[in-house]
Design a protein around this motif. Sequence first.
Motif, PDB file in Angstrom:
ATOM      1  N   GLU A   1       0.594  -1.286   0.106  1.00  0.00           N
ATOM      2  CA  GLU A   1      -0.207   0.232  -0.191  1.00  0.00           C
ATOM      3  C   GLU A   1       0.993   1.485   0.273  1.00  0.00           C
ATOM      4  OE1 GLU A   1      -3.423  -1.391   3.302  1.00  0.00           O
ATOM      5  OE2 GLU A   1      -2.748  -0.263   3.354  1.00  0.00           O
ATOM      6  N   ILE A   2       1.608   1.318   0.728  1.00  0.00           N
ATOM      7  CA  ILE A   2       2.825   2.294   0.843  1.00  0.00           C
ATOM      8  C   ILE A   2       3.765   2.706  -0.123  1.00  0.00           C
ATOM      9  CG2 ILE A   2       4.410   3.137   2.248  1.00  0.00           C
ATOM     10  CD1 ILE A   2       4.204   1.911   4.630  1.00  0.00           C
ATOM     11  N   ALA A   3       4.096   1.727  -0.885  1.00  0.00           N
ATOM     12  CA  ALA A   3       5.403   1.785  -2.022  1.00  0.00           C
ATOM     13  C   ALA A   3       3.717   1.851  -3.446  1.00  0.00           C
ATOM     14  CB  ALA A   3       4.981   0.319  -2.546  1.00  0.00           C
ATOM     15  N   ASP A   4       2.065   1.944  -3.513  1.00  0.00           N
ATOM     16  CA  ASP A   4       1.310   2.270  -4.156  1.00  0.00           C
ATOM     17  C   ASP A   4       1.800   3.891  -4.602  1.00  0.00           C
ATOM     18  OD1 ASP A   4       1.841  -0.164  -5.534  1.00  0.00           O
ATOM     19  OD2 ASP A   4      -0.343  -1.044  -4.378  1.00  0.00           O
ATOM     20  N   GLU A   5       1.036   3.776  -3.079  1.00  0.00           N
ATOM     21  CA  GLU A   5       1.047   5.556  -2.775  1.00  0.00           C
ATOM     22  C   GLU A   5       2.181   6.353  -3.445  1.00  0.00           C
ATOM     23  OE1 GLU A   5      -0.064   6.362   1.205  1.00  0.00           O
ATOM     24  OE2 GLU A   5      -1.747   5.104   0.869  1.00  0.00           O
ATOM     25  N   PHE A   6       2.799   5.811  -3.359  1.00  0.00           N
ATOM     26  CA  PHE A   6       4.220   7.223  -4.648  1.00  0.00           C
ATOM     27  C   PHE A   6       4.092   6.903  -5.538  1.00  0.00           C
ATOM     28  CE2 PHE A   6       7.794   8.309  -5.626  1.00  0.00           C
ATOM     29  CZ  PHE A   6       8.740   8.367  -4.686  1.00  0.00           C
ATOM     30  N   ALA A   7       2.925   7.484  -5.891  1.00  0.00           N
ATOM     31  CA  ALA A   7       2.482   7.836  -7.355  1.00  0.00           C
ATOM     32  C   ALA A   7       3.439   8.353  -8.513  1.00  0.00           C
ATOM     33  CB  ALA A   7       1.401   9.041  -7.380  1.00  0.00           C
ATOM     34  N   ASP A   8       4.864   9.431  -7.827  1.00  0.00           N
ATOM     35  CA  ASP A   8       5.554  10.502  -8.679  1.00  0.00           C
ATOM     36  C   ASP A   8       6.137   8.621 -10.060  1.00  0.00           C
ATOM     37  OD1 ASP A   8       4.750  12.560  -8.174  1.00  0.00           O
ATOM     38  OD2 ASP A   8       5.728  11.987  -6.623  1.00  0.00           O
ATOM     39  N   PRO A   9       6.813   9.047 -11.111  1.00  0.00           N
ATOM     40  CA  PRO A   9       7.479   8.450 -11.469  1.00  0.00           C
ATOM     41  C   PRO A   9       9.264   8.055 -11.190  1.00  0.00           C
ATOM     42  CG  PRO A   9       6.641   9.669 -13.037  1.00  0.00           C
ATOM     43  CD  PRO A   9       5.918  10.102 -12.257  1.00  0.00           C
ATOM     44  N   ILE A  10      10.221   6.956 -10.946  1.00  0.00           N
ATOM     45  CA  ILE A  10      11.111   7.209 -10.633  1.00  0.00           C
ATOM     46  C   ILE A  10      11.785   7.022 -11.636  1.00  0.00           C
ATOM     47  CG2 ILE A  10      12.691   6.069  -8.782  1.00  0.00           C
ATOM     48  CD1 ILE A  10      10.509   6.495  -7.168  1.00  0.00           C
ATOM     49  N   TYR A  11      13.742   7.162 -11.766  1.00  0.00           N
ATOM     50  CA  TYR A  11      14.066   6.753 -13.089  1.00  0.00           C
ATOM     51  C   TYR A  11      15.443   6.189 -12.035  1.00  0.00           C
ATOM     52  CZ  TYR A  11      10.566   8.267 -16.353  1.00  0.00           C
ATOM     53  OH  TYR A  11       9.418   8.601 -16.567  1.00  0.00           O
ATOM     54  N   LEU A  12      15.710   5.531 -13.183  1.00  0.00           N
ATOM     55  CA  LEU A  12      17.258   5.130 -12.283  1.00  0.00           C
ATOM     56  C   LEU A  12      18.471   5.424 -13.398  1.00  0.00           C
ATOM     57  CD1 LEU A  12      17.595   1.465 -11.137  1.00  0.00           C
ATOM     58  CD2 LEU A  12      19.288   2.156 -12.714  1.00  0.00           C
ATOM     59  N   ILE A  13      19.749   5.843 -12.881  1.00  0.00           N
ATOM     60  CA  ILE A  13      20.676   6.280 -13.412  1.00  0.00           C
ATOM     61  C   ILE A  13      21.537   5.779 -13.285  1.00  0.00           C
ATOM     62  CG2 ILE A  13      21.944   8.412 -14.335  1.00  0.00           C
ATOM     63  CD1 ILE A  13      20.201  10.235 -12.606  1.00  0.00           C
ATOM     64  N   LYS A  14      22.356   4.551 -14.470  1.00  0.00           N
ATOM     65  CA  LYS A  14      23.381   3.893 -13.961  1.00  0.00           C
ATOM     66  C   LYS A  14      24.767   4.929 -14.722  1.00  0.00           C
ATOM     67  CE  LYS A  14      22.094  -0.419 -13.258  1.00  0.00           C
ATOM     68  NZ  LYS A  14      22.899  -1.319 -12.218  1.00  0.00           N
ATOM     69  N   SER A  15      25.842   4.624 -14.748  1.00  0.00           N
ATOM     70  CA  SER A  15      27.257   5.046 -15.192  1.00  0.00           C
ATOM     71  C   SER A  15      28.004   4.767 -14.404  1.00  0.00           C
ATOM     72  CB  SER A  15      27.318   6.535 -14.778  1.00  0.00           C
ATOM     73  OG  SER A  15      28.291   7.151 -14.957  1.00  0.00           O
ATOM     74  N   ALA A  16      29.787   4.519 -15.116  1.00  0.00           N
ATOM     75  CA  ALA A  16      30.737   3.841 -14.268  1.00  0.00           C
ATOM     76  C   ALA A  16      31.104   5.183 -13.374  1.00  0.00           C
ATOM     77  CB  ALA A  16      32.078   3.759 -15.486  1.00  0.00           C
ATOM     78  N   GLN A  17      30.559   6.493 -13.544  1.00  0.00           N
ATOM     79  CA  GLN A  17      30.943   7.557 -13.129  1.00  0.00           C
ATOM     80  C   GLN A  17      29.590   7.994 -11.438  1.00  0.00           C
ATOM     81  OE1 GLN A  17      33.751  10.511 -14.903  1.00  0.00           O
ATOM     82  NE2 GLN A  17      33.200   9.545 -16.093  1.00  0.00           N
ATOM     83  N   LEU A  18      29.096   7.603 -11.020  1.00  0.00           N
ATOM     84  CA  LEU A  18      28.270   7.360 -10.069  1.00  0.00           C
ATOM     85  C   LEU A  18      28.223   8.665  -9.113  1.00  0.00           C
ATOM     86  CD1 LEU A  18      26.054   5.621 -10.740  1.00  0.00           C
ATOM     87  CD2 LEU A  18      26.608   4.328  -8.975  1.00  0.00           C
ATOM     88  N   TYR A  19      29.320   9.353  -8.791  1.00  0.00           N
ATOM     89  CA  TYR A  19      28.899  10.459  -7.585  1.00  0.00           C
ATOM     90  C   TYR A  19      28.880  11.780  -8.261  1.00  0.00           C
ATOM     91  CZ  TYR A  19      29.641  12.931  -3.658  1.00  0.00           C
ATOM     92  OH  TYR A  19      29.776  13.904  -2.713  1.00  0.00           O
ATOM     93  N   LYS A  20      29.639  11.828  -9.292  1.00  0.00           N
ATOM     94  CA  LYS A  20      30.145  12.722 -10.546  1.00  0.00           C
ATOM     95  C   LYS A  20      28.427  13.591 -11.098  1.00  0.00           C
ATOM     96  CE  LYS A  20      34.621  13.434 -11.740  1.00  0.00           C
ATOM     97  NZ  LYS A  20      35.705  13.052 -12.339  1.00  0.00           N
TER      98      LYS A  20
END
Length: 304
Positions: free
Chosen positions: A217-236
């Motif tokens: 229920e809690i996860a379903d209430e999160f209405a906004d889309p989320i995106y994932l970013i992958k990169s070798a230079q994660l912190y930058k």
Amino acid sequence: MNAIEVQHLTKTFGKTTALGDISFSVAQGEIFGTIGPDGAGKSTLIRSLATLALPDSGTIQMLGMDLLKDYKTIRTKIGYMPEIFSLYQDLTVEENLEFYASLFDISIADNYQIIEPVFRQLEPFRKRRAGKLSGGMKQKLALSCALIHNPQILLLDEPTRGVDPVSRKEFWNILGDIKKQGITIVFSTSYMDEVSICDKIGLFNKGKFLCIGAPAEIADEFADPIYLIKSAQLYKVLLKARQWEGTRQCYMFGDSIHIVFKDGSYSPEALKTFLAEFADAEVSAVEANIEDCFMNLLNSERHG
Ligand code: ADP
């Protein structure tokens, strides 16, 4: 009747508000997880339910009884496992268990079937001193001691802290077995992945629940889309992505970054263009999980 009913519970230590007017209930036979960072107030909450920390105000009903009036009876019906396992290191496994059984005027044999799912693996070590057990074994012995008097409610304060990942998974299965016996379980943790064993969770921070509900229920209430970013230079990439005008929130998530946009007018393509200097950066949509919900709730608390 709920097994636990808490109304407006408040507890302060000097200027620190450990519990700030919290209300919640736990149904009979449910596993309820209180999840939050160190210092959030989780131990104080569990200790209050265990009749060991006196509330400043508010009421706690356990099994239909008032905690302040009926604490003596309540103590016979709850099992409590403190964060630092309360074992006698110089006593053997068996002696520790005998001691806890004797507090309730029973023998180990009287209730062996209750602890059997937990104690099974400790059987070969009956004669070993508790101090010589591994972390996972100590945890199982402490749990056996908390269960030996056949409590109706089990209160566990960070039972998996400092326990290796394999023992942690075993412990989840054990809690499932205990639940099958109809015992209500309340436990605290700072590990988000432990939501998977809970019927209901409360995300806890600074003495308050940010939300309470079934994990899905809690996860379903999160209405906004989320995106994932992958990169070798994660912190930058993280620092750069935080500067983008469309970013509402952006944080490390394991070996990737999770980003929430301000609103639907921002697109993953626009983000990718903004991150063009990082040739390997990939952006893809993901489902929100509890950690995202927690981050989002913390963020809205900070920004009002
Ligand atoms: P958690 O279990 O989530 O780490 P605690 O319940 O232990 O949180 O602590 C909540 C807050 O209350 C912390 O700021 C802690 O320092 C304070 N606190 C807890 N117990 C006491 C105590 N006995 N005396 C003074 N402060 C305390």
